[in-house]
Design a protein around this motif. Structure first.
Motif, PDB file in Angstrom:
ATOM      1  N   UNK A  82       0.856  -1.180   0.000  1.00  0.00           N
ATOM      2  CA  UNK A  82       0.000   0.000   0.000  1.00  0.00           C
ATOM      3  C   UNK A  82       0.893   1.231   0.000  1.00  0.00           C
ATOM      4  N   UNK A  83       0.637   2.157  -0.926  1.00  0.00           N
ATOM      5  CA  UNK A  83       1.427   3.380  -1.035  1.00  0.00           C
ATOM      6  C   UNK A  83       0.514   4.555  -0.714  1.00  0.00           C
ATOM      7  N   UNK A  84       0.999   5.438   0.146  1.00  0.00           N
ATOM      8  CA  UNK A  84       0.194   6.546   0.658  1.00  0.00           C
ATOM      9  C   UNK A  84       0.740   7.903   0.219  1.00  0.00           C
ATOM     10  N   UNK A  85      -0.164   8.866   0.080  1.00  0.00           N
ATOM     11  CA  UNK A  85       0.220  10.253  -0.130  1.00  0.00           C
ATOM     12  C   UNK A  85       0.369  10.686  -1.572  1.00  0.00           C
ATOM     13  N   UNK A  86      -0.082   9.888  -2.521  1.00  0.00           N
ATOM     14  CA  UNK A  86       0.139  10.215  -3.928  1.00  0.00           C
ATOM     15  C   UNK A  86      -0.985  11.020  -4.564  1.00  0.00           C
ATOM     16  N   UNK A  87      -2.147  11.048  -3.964  1.00  0.00           N
ATOM     17  CA  UNK A  87      -3.286  11.741  -4.577  1.00  0.00           C
ATOM     18  C   UNK A  87      -3.127  13.262  -4.611  1.00  0.00           C
ATOM     19  N   UNK A  88      -2.129  13.780  -3.944  1.00  0.00           N
ATOM     20  CA  UNK A  88      -1.899  15.228  -3.977  1.00  0.00           C
ATOM     21  C   UNK A  88      -1.330  15.681  -5.317  1.00  0.00           C
ATOM     22  N   UNK A  89      -0.782  14.762  -6.090  1.00  0.00           N
ATOM     23  CA  UNK A  89      -0.239  15.123  -7.405  1.00  0.00           C
ATOM     24  C   UNK A  89      -1.383  15.668  -8.261  1.00  0.00           C
ATOM     25  N   UNK A 122       6.014   6.163 -11.804  1.00  0.00           N
ATOM     26  CA  UNK A 122       5.859   6.132 -10.354  1.00  0.00           C
ATOM     27  C   UNK A 122       6.699   7.215  -9.690  1.00  0.00           C
ATOM     28  N   UNK A 123       7.940   7.378 -10.124  1.00  0.00           N
ATOM     29  CA  UNK A 123       8.798   8.426  -9.568  1.00  0.00           C
ATOM     30  C   UNK A 123       8.207   9.805  -9.834  1.00  0.00           C
ATOM     31  N   UNK A 124       7.670  10.018 -11.029  1.00  0.00           N
ATOM     32  CA  UNK A 124       7.024  11.297 -11.352  1.00  0.00           C
ATOM     33  C   UNK A 124       5.831  11.533 -10.436  1.00  0.00           C
ATOM     34  N   UNK A 125       5.055  10.499 -10.201  1.00  0.00           N
ATOM     35  CA  UNK A 125       3.886  10.607  -9.322  1.00  0.00           C
ATOM     36  C   UNK A 125       4.306  11.015  -7.907  1.00  0.00           C
ATOM     37  N   UNK A 126       5.356  10.410  -7.407  1.00  0.00           N
ATOM     38  CA  UNK A 126       5.855  10.754  -6.073  1.00  0.00           C
ATOM     39  C   UNK A 126       6.351  12.197  -6.056  1.00  0.00           C
ATOM     40  N   UNK A 127       7.160  12.579  -7.042  1.00  0.00           N
ATOM     41  CA  UNK A 127       7.695  13.951  -7.109  1.00  0.00           C
ATOM     42  C   UNK A 127       6.575  14.978  -7.138  1.00  0.00           C
ATOM     43  N   UNK A 128       5.583  14.740  -7.978  1.00  0.00           N
ATOM     44  CA  UNK A 128       4.493  15.715  -8.105  1.00  0.00           C
ATOM     45  C   UNK A 128       3.660  15.804  -6.832  1.00  0.00           C
ATOM     46  N   UNK A 129       3.465  14.689  -6.161  1.00  0.00           N
ATOM     47  CA  UNK A 129       2.712  14.712  -4.897  1.00  0.00           C
ATOM     48  C   UNK A 129       3.463  15.498  -3.833  1.00  0.00           C
ATOM     49  N   UNK A 130       4.770  15.277  -3.736  1.00  0.00           N
ATOM     50  CA  UNK A 130       5.588  15.981  -2.746  1.00  0.00           C
ATOM     51  C   UNK A 130       5.635  17.477  -3.077  1.00  0.00           C
ATOM     52  N   UNK A 131       5.789  17.803  -4.341  1.00  0.00           N
ATOM     53  CA  UNK A 131       5.812  19.209  -4.770  1.00  0.00           C
ATOM     54  C   UNK A 131       4.494  19.899  -4.463  1.00  0.00           C
ATOM     55  N   UNK A 132       3.382  19.218  -4.731  1.00  0.00           N
ATOM     56  CA  UNK A 132       2.064  19.791  -4.472  1.00  0.00           C
ATOM     57  C   UNK A 132       1.829  20.079  -2.994  1.00  0.00           C
ATOM     58  N   UNK A 133       2.495  19.309  -2.149  1.00  0.00           N
ATOM     59  CA  UNK A 133       2.368  19.535  -0.712  1.00  0.00           C
ATOM     60  C   UNK A 133       3.346  20.622  -0.228  1.00  0.00           C
TER      61      UNK A 133
END
Length: 136
Positions: A82-89, A122-133
């Motif tokens: 389970x991976x969490x925190x990606x919907x912020x992208x 997947x890496x892009x998804x993580x980057x964009x989620x972190x950036x959006x936060x």
């Protein structure tokens, strides 16, 4: 108001990973730690007893409930990771559509094994989620 049960702990990430019986799953989780550490520039920390999280962010809902949670994280569950925190992208739906074989829940993404997904997406998804936060 109830306290958030998922908090950063002193529990060992290495011990958590070492306790994963399936060698392939253990290797996938180790790869996730490397990737999420690289993207977030934050060390892996246990959140609660089963989530490996990276960084933290404070949240407050309209209801007044507030707390801290990891920016992104994952947990090795019985059938999936389970991976969490990606919907912020901002464009998470398009990225998820091109990610590969996954399932989505209310707040998480389920991945059976990393070989099933496109790691660049997947890496892009993580980057964009972190950036959006606002934490990139």
């Amino acid at each position: 108001m109830a306290d958030n049960q998922t908090k950063a702990t002193e529990q060992s990430v290495e011990e958590y990973i070492a306790a994963i019986d399936d060698e392939s799953r253990r290797k996938d989780c180790q790869a996730l730690i490397k990737l999420m550490t690289k993207v977030t520039r934050q060390p892996a920390v246990m959140w609660g007893s089963s989530i490996v999280g990276f960084g933290s962010i404070h949240y407050q809902y309209e209801s007044g409930r507030e707390g801290d949670i990891c920016l992104v994280g994952f947990a090795s569950r019985k059938g999936d990771i389970s991976v969490y925190g990606l919907r912020a992208a901002p464009n998470h739906e398009q990225l998820l559509a091109s990610l590969g074989k996954t399932r989505s829940g209310k707040g998480c993404l389920y991945i059976r094994k990393l070989a099933d997904i496109d790691m660049k997406v997947f890496e892009t998804l993580i980057k964009e989620a972190v950036t959006a936060k606002g934490k990139a």
